[in-house]
Design a protein around this motif. Structure first.
Motif, short mmCIF file in Angstrom:
data_model
loop_
_atom_site.label_atom_id
_atom_site.label_comp_id
_atom_site.label_asym_id
_atom_site.label_seq_id
_atom_site.Cartn_x
_atom_site.Cartn_y
_atom_site.Cartn_z
N ALA A 1 0.84 -1.21 0.00
CA ALA A 1 0.00 0.00 0.00
C ALA A 1 0.87 1.26 0.00
O ALA A 1 0.59 2.22 -0.73
CB ALA A 1 -0.92 -0.01 1.22
N LEU A 2 1.94 1.26 0.82
CA LEU A 2 2.84 2.42 0.86
C LEU A 2 3.52 2.63 -0.49
O LEU A 2 3.67 3.77 -0.95
CB LEU A 2 3.89 2.20 1.96
N HIS A 3 3.91 1.55 -1.14
CA HIS A 3 4.54 1.65 -2.46
C HIS A 3 3.58 2.29 -3.45
O HIS A 3 3.97 3.12 -4.28
CB HIS A 3 4.96 0.25 -2.93
N GLY A 4 2.29 1.91 -3.40
CA GLY A 4 1.31 2.50 -4.29
C GLY A 4 1.18 4.00 -4.08
O GLY A 4 1.06 4.77 -5.05
N VAL A 5 1.20 4.44 -2.83
CA VAL A 5 1.11 5.87 -2.53
C VAL A 5 2.34 6.60 -3.06
O VAL A 5 2.23 7.66 -3.70
CB VAL A 5 0.96 6.09 -1.01
N LEU A 6 3.52 6.04 -2.82
CA LEU A 6 4.76 6.68 -3.28
C LEU A 6 4.82 6.75 -4.80
O LEU A 6 5.29 7.75 -5.37
CB LEU A 6 5.96 5.92 -2.72
N ALA A 7 4.35 5.70 -5.47
CA ALA A 7 4.35 5.71 -6.93
C ALA A 7 3.41 6.79 -7.46
O ALA A 7 3.73 7.47 -8.45
CB ALA A 7 3.93 4.33 -7.45
N THR A 8 2.26 6.96 -6.80
CA THR A 8 1.33 8.01 -7.21
C THR A 8 1.93 9.39 -6.98
O THR A 8 1.79 10.29 -7.82
CB THR A 8 0.01 7.87 -6.42
N PRO B 1 1.40 13.63 -0.11
CA PRO B 1 1.04 12.30 0.38
C PRO B 1 -0.46 12.13 0.62
O PRO B 1 -1.03 11.10 0.28
CB PRO B 1 1.83 12.17 1.68
N GLU B 2 -1.10 13.15 1.22
CA GLU B 2 -2.53 13.04 1.50
C GLU B 2 -3.34 12.87 0.22
O GLU B 2 -4.28 12.07 0.16
CB GLU B 2 -3.01 14.27 2.27
N ALA C 1 4.57 8.08 4.18
CA ALA C 1 4.97 8.41 2.81
C ALA C 1 5.93 9.60 2.79
O ALA C 1 6.68 9.78 1.82
CB ALA C 1 3.75 8.70 1.96
N ARG C 2 5.89 10.45 3.81
CA ARG C 2 6.84 11.57 3.89
C ARG C 2 8.23 11.09 4.29
O ARG C 2 9.23 11.75 4.00
CB ARG C 2 6.34 12.61 4.90
N ARG C 3 8.31 9.93 4.95
CA ARG C 3 9.61 9.41 5.42
C ARG C 3 10.29 8.57 4.34
O ARG C 3 11.51 8.54 4.25
CB ARG C 3 9.42 8.53 6.66
N TRP C 4 9.47 7.84 3.57
CA TRP C 4 10.01 6.86 2.65
C TRP C 4 10.15 7.41 1.24
O TRP C 4 9.45 8.34 0.84
CB TRP C 4 9.09 5.62 2.61
N ARG C 5 11.07 6.81 0.49
CA ARG C 5 11.22 7.08 -0.94
C ARG C 5 10.89 5.80 -1.70
O ARG C 5 10.99 4.70 -1.17
CB ARG C 5 12.65 7.54 -1.27
N LEU C 6 10.50 5.95 -2.94
CA LEU C 6 10.05 4.80 -3.73
C LEU C 6 11.11 3.68 -3.80
O LEU C 6 10.77 2.51 -3.59
CB LEU C 6 9.66 5.25 -5.14
N PRO C 7 12.40 3.98 -4.05
CA PRO C 7 13.39 2.89 -4.08
C PRO C 7 13.50 2.16 -2.74
O PRO C 7 13.74 0.94 -2.72
CB PRO C 7 14.70 3.61 -4.44
N TRP D 1 -10.14 4.09 6.20
CA TRP D 1 -10.04 5.45 6.72
C TRP D 1 -9.12 5.55 7.93
O TRP D 1 -8.41 6.56 8.10
CB TRP D 1 -11.43 5.99 7.05
N LYS D 2 -9.07 4.53 8.78
CA LYS D 2 -8.20 4.60 9.96
C LYS D 2 -6.72 4.60 9.58
O LYS D 2 -5.88 5.06 10.35
CB LYS D 2 -8.48 3.42 10.88
N ALA D 3 -6.41 4.05 8.41
CA ALA D 3 -5.01 3.94 7.99
C ALA D 3 -4.54 5.11 7.14
O ALA D 3 -3.35 5.22 6.84
CB ALA D 3 -4.81 2.64 7.21
N GLN D 4 -5.44 6.03 6.76
CA GLN D 4 -5.06 7.08 5.82
C GLN D 4 -4.03 8.05 6.39
O GLN D 4 -3.01 8.33 5.74
CB GLN D 4 -6.33 7.84 5.39
N LYS D 5 -4.26 8.54 7.59
CA LYS D 5 -3.33 9.53 8.16
C LYS D 5 -1.96 8.94 8.45
O LYS D 5 -0.92 9.52 8.07
CB LYS D 5 -3.94 10.14 9.42
#
Length: 337
Positions: A252-259, A267-268, A290-296, A280-284
């Motif tokens: 899921a995190l990878h999908g957000v970073l790719a977007t 990120p939001e 996503a601010r901490r991680w990079r796609l690679p 919804w509980k996992a969105q925030k």
């Protein structure tokens, strides 16, 4: 040879006449089993099992008797037609016996189907099939269930009509839970609605959905994704459950970073664009991570988790808890401050 994702269904429905074997592997046993049965019956035909042209072996039998697979492939039955031998529960230690049988006994008269769980990219068992000229490796990945599949599950369990909002709620839950758990929830919902003429609603789903997943596993996933190595200790949690939860979360995190990278958005906004929608509980928390991680980095974490799942299934000498905790700490260290 390695089959592309778009080729797998076609291959299982009608394998090429030149093919002598196939490896079907993946993280979801139900998906692997469905492909296995489709391929086996495509090889032997509708009457093949009744004519005893379909034989099944479990890998533990092969480990006790390394010649069992070769013997099964060379056997001759009373009925004309190609035979199929299915080897289940295979792992990397079985690669030498499988390679020998594939080279010496499989052919126009006998087809070999091998199934396994997740296998690492350098897996010896995968290489046997990927490097063969007449054998295929089929990787099966289970996507979260979508609306049409959920509606079919609900109808099969005896349910009636379902509102689109209810299906959307189930899709969102599917992002944080394995398909088996969602199927059980759908069956429970069908029983809950038995005799009720009203269609299934999002309120019904909320009433019966688990209030929270395993708190210990959730805390470990958060520790790894938040970059807190000191909190990434397995404790009483089951190694397989933790690694599976980590894989779902980082997918899921990878999908957000790719977007974020493709659409150059915050990120939001990237979390809001995910389909199926993020629970919804996992969105925030997901946006914060996503601010901490990079796609690679996320891709490296997913590769590590894929290899870890293969190690857990491979029956190596390291304890499973040590394998899982090592992966947990390594992921937490990727963004630790």
């Amino acid at each position: 040879m390695k089959a592309k994702a778009a080729e797998i269904a076609r291959f299982c429905a009608a394998p090429p006449s030149s093919a002598v074997g196939a490896l079907i592997y993946g993280e979801d046993p139900s998906v692997v089993a469905a492909r296995r049965e489709a391929l086996a019956h495509a090889v032997v035909g509708a009457q093949g099992e009744a004519e005893m042209r379909l034989e099944r072996l479990a890998a533990p039998v092969l480990r006790r008797d390394p010649a069992a697979l070769d013997t099964a492939l060379r056997a001759r039955g009373f009925f004309a037609g190609r035979r199929c031998v299915v080897l289940t529960e295979a792992a990397d230690p079985d690669a030498p016996a499988v390679a020998e049988a594939l080279a010496d006994a499989a052919g126009p008269e006998a087809f070999l189907v091998v199934t396994a769980g997740s296998l690492a990219a350098r897996s010896p068992l995968r290489r046997v099939f990927e490097e063969a000229k007449a054998a295929w490796a089929l990787a099966c990945y289970a996507d979260p269930p979508r609306g049409a599949a959920l509606r079919e599950w609900y109808a099969a369990a005896g349910g009636g009509a379902a509102e689109s909002e209810a299906l959307a709620a189930l899709e969102a839950l599917g992002q944080a839970s394995p398909p088996e758990a969602i199927r059980r929830l759908v069956e429970t919902l069908a029983l809950y609605k038995l005799g009720d003429p009203a269609p299934l609603s999002a309120a019904d789903v909320a009433a019966l959905a688990p209030l929270e997943s395993d708190a210990v596993v959730d805390a470990l996933v958060a520790a790894a994704a938040d970059g807190r190595p000191a909190a990434a200790r397995l404790g009483p949690a089951a190694p397989e459950a933790v690694v599976a939860a980590l894989r779902r979360h980082f997918r899921a995190l990878h999908g957000v970073l790719a977007t974020m990278e493709a659409e150059r958005c915050a990120p939001e906004a990237a979390v809001a664009k995910q389909r199926p929608p993020v629970f919804w509980k996992a969105q925030k928390p997901l946006a914060a991570q996503a601010r901490r991680w990079r796609l690679p980095q996320a891709e490296a974490a997913l590769r590590l988790l894929h290899e870890t799942e293969a190690d857990l299934r491979g029956g190596g000498w390291l304890p499973k808890r040590a394998i899982a905790e090592r992966a947990l700490i390594r992921i937490a260290m990727m963004t630790a401050r």
